[in-house]
Design a protein around this motif. Structure first.
Motif, PDB file in Angstrom:
ATOM      1  N   CYS A  21       0.837  -1.196   0.000  1.00 32.39           N
ATOM      2  CA  CYS A  21       0.000   0.000   0.000  1.00 32.39           C
ATOM      3  C   CYS A  21       0.872   1.247   0.000  1.00 32.39           C
ATOM      4  N   SER A  22       0.302   2.336  -0.423  1.00 28.31           N
ATOM      5  CA  SER A  22       0.995   3.606  -0.309  1.00 28.31           C
ATOM      6  C   SER A  22       0.279   4.482   0.690  1.00 28.31           C
ATOM      7  N   VAL A  23       1.036   5.330   1.325  1.00 31.73           N
ATOM      8  CA  VAL A  23       0.466   6.244   2.297  1.00 31.73           C
ATOM      9  C   VAL A  23       0.851   7.662   1.908  1.00 31.73           C
ATOM     10  N   LEU A  24      -0.142   8.500   1.790  1.00 30.32           N
ATOM     11  CA  LEU A  24       0.146   9.910   1.533  1.00 30.32           C
ATOM     12  C   LEU A  24      -0.120  10.664   2.822  1.00 30.32           C
ATOM     13  N   MET A  25       0.798  11.533   3.185  1.00 26.63           N
ATOM     14  CA  MET A  25       0.681  12.154   4.495  1.00 26.63           C
ATOM     15  C   MET A  25       0.922  13.645   4.429  1.00 26.63           C
ATOM     16  N   ALA A  26       0.033  14.394   5.060  1.00 26.24           N
ATOM     17  CA  ALA A  26       0.227  15.838   5.159  1.00 26.24           C
ATOM     18  C   ALA A  26       0.173  16.221   6.630  1.00 26.24           C
ATOM     19  N   PRO A  27       1.265  16.726   7.140  1.00 27.26           N
ATOM     20  CA  PRO A  27       1.264  17.165   8.530  1.00 27.26           C
ATOM     21  C   PRO A  27       0.559  18.506   8.648  1.00 27.26           C
ATOM     22  N   TYR A  28       0.059  18.816   9.806  1.00 31.30           N
ATOM     23  CA  TYR A  28      -0.431  20.188  10.020  1.00 31.30           C
ATOM     24  C   TYR A  28       0.300  20.782  11.207  1.00 31.30           C
ATOM     25  N   THR A  29       0.508  22.052  11.093  1.00 32.34           N
ATOM     26  CA  THR A  29       1.469  22.720  11.945  1.00 32.34           C
ATOM     27  C   THR A  29       0.824  23.898  12.650  1.00 32.34           C
ATOM     28  N   VAL A  30       1.063  24.016  13.917  1.00 32.28           N
ATOM     29  CA  VAL A  30       0.547  25.162  14.652  1.00 32.28           C
ATOM     30  C   VAL A  30       1.724  25.837  15.341  1.00 32.28           C
ATOM     31  N   GLU A  31       1.850  27.109  15.121  1.00 31.61           N
ATOM     32  CA  GLU A  31       2.972  27.864  15.699  1.00 31.61           C
ATOM     33  C   GLU A  31       4.304  27.224  15.368  1.00 31.61           C
ATOM     34  N   GLY A  32       4.447  26.805  14.150  1.00 32.04           N
ATOM     35  CA  GLY A  32       5.719  26.257  13.710  1.00 32.04           C
ATOM     36  C   GLY A  32       6.002  24.850  14.186  1.00 32.04           C
ATOM     37  N   LYS A  33       5.056  24.289  14.910  1.00 32.01           N
ATOM     38  CA  LYS A  33       5.293  22.949  15.433  1.00 32.01           C
ATOM     39  C   LYS A  33       4.287  21.987  14.807  1.00 32.01           C
ATOM     40  N   THR A  34       4.789  20.916  14.251  1.00 33.52           N
ATOM     41  CA  THR A  34       3.898  19.936  13.659  1.00 33.52           C
ATOM     42  C   THR A  34       3.226  19.142  14.762  1.00 33.52           C
ATOM     43  N   VAL A  35       1.916  19.204  14.800  1.00 30.30           N
ATOM     44  CA  VAL A  35       1.227  18.565  15.918  1.00 30.30           C
ATOM     45  C   VAL A  35       0.387  17.361  15.517  1.00 30.30           C
ATOM     46  N   GLY A  36       0.180  17.194  14.232  1.00 28.11           N
ATOM     47  CA  GLY A  36      -0.625  16.061  13.804  1.00 28.11           C
ATOM     48  C   GLY A  36      -0.549  15.923  12.305  1.00 28.11           C
ATOM     49  N   SER A  37      -1.272  14.986  11.766  1.00 30.69           N
ATOM     50  CA  SER A  37      -1.242  14.829  10.319  1.00 30.69           C
ATOM     51  C   SER A  37      -2.491  14.139   9.814  1.00 30.69           C
ATOM     52  N   ILE A  38      -2.753  14.341   8.550  1.00 30.54           N
ATOM     53  CA  ILE A  38      -3.863  13.632   7.920  1.00 30.54           C
ATOM     54  C   ILE A  38      -3.271  12.798   6.800  1.00 30.54           C
ATOM     55  N   SER A  39      -3.857  11.655   6.542  1.00 30.47           N
ATOM     56  CA  SER A  39      -3.298  10.871   5.455  1.00 30.47           C
ATOM     57  C   SER A  39      -4.294   9.955   4.775  1.00 30.47           C
ATOM     58  N   VAL A  40      -3.910   9.526   3.617  1.00 33.90           N
ATOM     59  CA  VAL A  40      -4.712   8.591   2.827  1.00 33.90           C
ATOM     60  C   VAL A  40      -3.893   7.341   2.632  1.00 33.90           C
ATOM     61  N   LEU A  41      -4.518   6.211   2.842  1.00 33.86           N
ATOM     62  CA  LEU A  41      -3.840   4.945   2.614  1.00 33.86           C
ATOM     63  C   LEU A  41      -4.588   4.193   1.536  1.00 33.86           C
ATOM     64  N   GLY A  42      -3.895   3.800   0.512  1.00 32.63           N
ATOM     65  CA  GLY A  42      -4.552   3.100  -0.575  1.00 32.63           C
ATOM     66  C   GLY A  42      -3.586   2.138  -1.227  1.00 32.63           C
ATOM     67  N   PRO A  43      -4.005   1.552  -2.331  1.00 30.95           N
ATOM     68  CA  PRO A  43      -3.121   0.662  -3.056  1.00 30.95           C
ATOM     69  C   PRO A  43      -1.995   1.497  -3.665  1.00 30.95           C
ATOM     70  N   LYS A  44      -0.901   0.890  -4.002  1.00 34.45           N
ATOM     71  CA  LYS A  44       0.187   1.652  -4.612  1.00 34.45           C
ATOM     72  C   LYS A  44      -0.294   2.331  -5.886  1.00 34.45           C
ATOM     73  N   ARG A  45      -1.246   1.661  -6.492  1.00 33.64           N
ATOM     74  CA  ARG A  45      -1.866   2.120  -7.734  1.00 33.64           C
ATOM     75  C   ARG A  45      -2.872   3.223  -7.441  1.00 33.64           C
ATOM     76  N   MET A  46      -2.409   4.398  -7.074  1.00 38.19           N
ATOM     77  CA  MET A  46      -3.359   5.462  -6.767  1.00 38.19           C
ATOM     78  C   MET A  46      -3.019   6.751  -7.512  1.00 38.19           C
ATOM     79  N   ASP A  47      -3.960   7.680  -7.513  1.00 37.20           N
ATOM     80  CA  ASP A  47      -3.738   8.935  -8.217  1.00 37.20           C
ATOM     81  C   ASP A  47      -2.979   9.885  -7.293  1.00 37.20           C
ATOM     82  N   TYR A  48      -1.653   9.697  -7.292  1.00 37.31           N
ATOM     83  CA  TYR A  48      -0.829  10.435  -6.337  1.00 37.31           C
ATOM     84  C   TYR A  48      -1.010  11.941  -6.426  1.00 37.31           C
TER      85      TYR A  48
END
Lengths: 343, 343
Positions: free
Chosen positions: B293-320
């Motif tokens: 599987c592939s995982v796409l990940m976007a962290p989110y940052t508050v006051e310059g500090k990364t505090v969490g992230s959102i991501s999508v997990l799918g087959p490697k065959r995805m619309d990156y």
DNA sequence: ATCTGGCACTCAGATAAAAAGAGTGCTAAG
DNA sequence: CTTAGCACTCTTTTTATCTGAGTGCCAGAT
């Protein structure tokens, strides 16, 4: 039903629950001590099929229980169990670590249950519609920011932080909060949608602007509460281990169904009134996609009102007596946990 | 790499992403306009295999991208996209209805994302360890009951209701709360585990008993917060629709992995520092069970500090390109949403 | 040099036929 | 009413054969 027939039915179902394979006359005789020949057993099996308790998956296979068979098995052939003392202790211990917040407690319980029961567990939180306001609190957290806390009689507190344009001080807010509590306390949360602003203003005319802003915020808060999740599930993956889920398209169907909060909500709601632990076998659960699964459900009740339920969803081939005992006791523990919140 | 080779690689991967079937030389020529004969294409394909961008599933089948191939595809052969205006509007609209509570917002976002992206979405909330106390508030809700509210700088408020044995009034509580805020404000939540009671008592000696009870409660509250869920997933069922999940035992493996909060937590944590949207293709994600599987990940940052992230997990065959654009923008929206909470 | 048509070869997957096995239903005798 | 015996049914497993997509490579064309 004759005793021997009952014995045979019971043994057949028990074996099927264990092996997931159609049960034949020979197996019954050799594996379990039934005092007659396979031929006799076959005759009995035949009548059990005719009467609808068992079925033939095809001409030359063993027998498989029907919904009716399971029903009879659960109602007449199973003894009621209680949760084993050891398990009870374990759960009580777990409850200690769960914190006082009812929502979180129930969510964590969902996980505990699925790890113990090996199937999918579903927990329904009290819906916002069943909560009544116990008290409103307003705290000035900053010059223009107010923390609103709405406490419910069920111990499910809700809060929001809102900005207020007008000038207020903490004293004023406390007065307002008291007024709100007085006016709306005991009423259902749904009453918060259209609060009678005029009445409030009449009581404390000087806060007109603040009232309006607050009421708006509370309304919005309430709206977002309504759309909040009240069904939690865990252990869907457990199901894929079962032989009945070998068929990928069936597995998919069930999995997708279990991700439909709406469907689950209906499922839980439809049967919640019964008020007691209940087993819904196969088709009985009323959800097309889940007609090959059974759902065991235990409602929990606060002040005589059923406000939510916990349940286990698994294959029809499950250990009904044990699991029903578990969820029955657990629902009791939930009720205990929710009681102290009452004042 | 030669232009033609790039073209062929790109087309091959694009076709595979679309069809999930190994791609052959003939298909490439007939379906896409590539100006050379199948034989030539075959030669190019062969070198691409030799160089590790594609692989043969068996001697006489078409080619399938390798992790290296996807990597090259994502890095060199795809153009960066941005979220389509229409989708952006839609999401903004959705954010309106989500209420001000950060936790709930992120949970709801998990669902929205999975419905739009058709794969599994994973959202990591800021962990308690990353929050700092902004203010403590104490409200007397009953003669012996206090509502504790701990507000964090990230806008994730936590509260608990506790019983107090000693006598207190609201004024006292407000003083205590102010003292707590003053003493602990700005500190990490982990500091709440061992609050210096002696110091507090020195400041306001008359509240010894109350302090001790409160501090105990806050400690317990904090403990239960730590064990609280900070990873939410949605859309696991979506995956079962994909051809790569036809294999039931593989499907089971992935599903079970996705139910292991610990594993997901590690997965998210391991890559969070990168600070930018990132794609982890196949084995790159570092979780054995998810190596297909592939995982796409976007962290989110508050006051310059990364505090969490959102991501999508799918087959490697995805619309990156598309999905990375989506989560990139969404993480920006989350950041916007969390900013106003800062005071 | 580079491209291309031709051709033998490989291997997964489909189709078919045959064999094995589990279990029934029925009959007739105990 | 019970049971042994036996023919019969239908699934599952095994084995064999066929088909076709797709390759790799060579020799000739560009």
């Amino acid at each position: 039903m004759k005793t021997r027939q009952q014995d045979i039915l019971k043994t057949t179902i028990a074996d099927f629950i264990y092996t997931a394979e159609p049960v034949g006359s020979k197996t019954l005789q050799s594996k379990y001590k039934i005092n007659c020949s396979p031929a006799t057993i076959r005759n009995e099996l035949k009548t059990l099929v005719d009467e609808g308790y068992l079925e033939h998956v095809h001409t030359s296979s063993g027998r498989v229980p029907t919904d009716k068979g399971y029903r009879y098995f659960v109602d007449k052939l199973s003894e009621k169990q209680t949760m084993p003392a050891q398990e009870e202790l374990w759960f009580k211990e777990q409850f200690q670590h769960m914190g006082s917040n009812i929502q979180d407690m129930l969510i964590q319980l969902t996980e505990l249950m699925s790890s113990v029961m090996d199937y999918t567990t579903i927990v329904m939180l009290p819906s916002i519609f069943q909560e009544s306001l116990k008290a409103a609190h307003l705290v000035l957290v900053d010059i223009d920011t107010v923390l609103i806390t709405l406490m419910s009689t069920l111990g499910m507190n809700h809060q929001a932080v809102v900005n207020i344009s007008g000038d207020v001080n903490q004293e004023d807010l406390t007065k307002i909060a008291n007024l709100l509590t007085h006016k709306l306390g005991g009423q259902s949360f749904s009453a918060l949608d259209n609060i009678d602003v005029d009445y409030l203003i009449k009581e404390l005319p000087s806060y007109k602007g603040v009232f309006e802003e607050l009421v708006l915020s509370i309304g919005k808060m309430n709206e977002s509460l309504k759309s909040q999740k009240s069904i939690y599930t865990k252990g869907k993956g457990n199901m894929l281990r079962l032989p009945e889920f070998e068929n990928i398209s069936y597995a998919r169907e069930v999995m997708e169904c279990l991700e439909e909060t709406k469907v689950l909500h209906q499922l839980m709601q439809r049967h919640i009134d019964t008020g007691t632990v209940e087993a819904f076998i196969g088709g009985e659960n009323g959800v097309e996609s889940l007609s090959q699964c059974s759902v065991l459900m235990a409602p929990y009740t606060v002040e005589g009102k059923t406000v939510g339920s916990i349940s286990v969803l698994g294959p029809k081939r499950m250990d009904y007596a044990r699991l029903m005992a578990l969820i029955h006791r657990l629902s009791g523990m939930i009720e205990d946990q929710m009681k102290p919140q009452e004042v």
